[in-house]
Design an enzyme around this catalytic site. Sequence first.
Site, PDB file in Angstrom:
ATOM      1  N   HIS A 197       0.838  -1.194   0.000  1.00 37.07           N
ATOM      2  CA  HIS A 197       0.000   0.000   0.000  1.00 37.07           C
ATOM      3  C   HIS A 197       0.876   1.248   0.000  1.00 37.07           C
ATOM      4  O   HIS A 197       1.836   1.351   0.750  1.00 37.07           O
ATOM      5  CB  HIS A 197      -1.005   0.019   1.153  1.00 37.07           C
ATOM      6  CG  HIS A 197      -0.442  -0.207   2.513  1.00 37.07           C
ATOM      7  ND1 HIS A 197      -0.046  -1.449   2.976  1.00 37.07           N
ATOM      8  CD2 HIS A 197      -0.215   0.656   3.531  1.00 37.07           C
ATOM      9  CE1 HIS A 197       0.380  -1.337   4.224  1.00 37.07           C
ATOM     10  NE2 HIS A 197       0.302  -0.066   4.578  1.00 37.07           N
ATOM     11  N   LEU A 198       0.516   2.159  -0.881  1.00 34.36           N
ATOM     12  CA  LEU A 198       1.214   3.428  -1.021  1.00 34.36           C
ATOM     13  C   LEU A 198       0.502   4.464  -0.164  1.00 34.36           C
ATOM     14  O   LEU A 198      -0.692   4.705  -0.345  1.00 34.36           O
ATOM     15  CB  LEU A 198       1.206   3.878  -2.485  1.00 34.36           C
ATOM     16  CG  LEU A 198       1.869   5.222  -2.774  1.00 34.36           C
ATOM     17  CD1 LEU A 198       3.394   5.078  -2.754  1.00 34.36           C
ATOM     18  CD2 LEU A 198       1.411   5.775  -4.116  1.00 34.36           C
TER      19      LEU A 198
END
Length: 160
Positions: free
Chosen positions: A119-120
């Site tokens: 996840h960014l």
Amino acid sequence: MCDNSCFCENKQDTIDESLDKTCIFCTIAKGDDRYTEILAEDEDFVCFRDINPGAPHHYLVIPKKHIYSCLSLYADDISLVRGMAEMGRNVLKANNVTDLKDISLGFHVPPYITVPHLHLHVLAPYSQLYKWAINKFRTNWYINEEKTVEILMKGKTQMV
């Protein structure tokens, strides 16, 4: 501690289909979590608000396929990282963030991840991180988009 420039042969599978049923981010990516509002979606990614925001704007962009973490990225995943970042910037713009120089897009490096699904983090304004979040997003265990791409462009097999 990772210095954001090292590489190793981490044998964690990039895609683990068995986690689809138990991973909360896989559930969100499928649109099956009624508590999560999807802010943006395309063929490969979804974006939603972080449940514990570290800044006035804090979103997460995740791939729809299960990828463990940034440790699972290979040189040929540069387009994946750039695509995630593009979606993050578009969501910021859609939410009236105009100073795109005062943002941070990045990944936490294991073991400092709370959900084992890539996840960014999309944070804005980065200069207004909440006090509790300063150490979490200004550390060697948090690697920004540019540094991630730089490491992957070196053509190493796998990033750490």
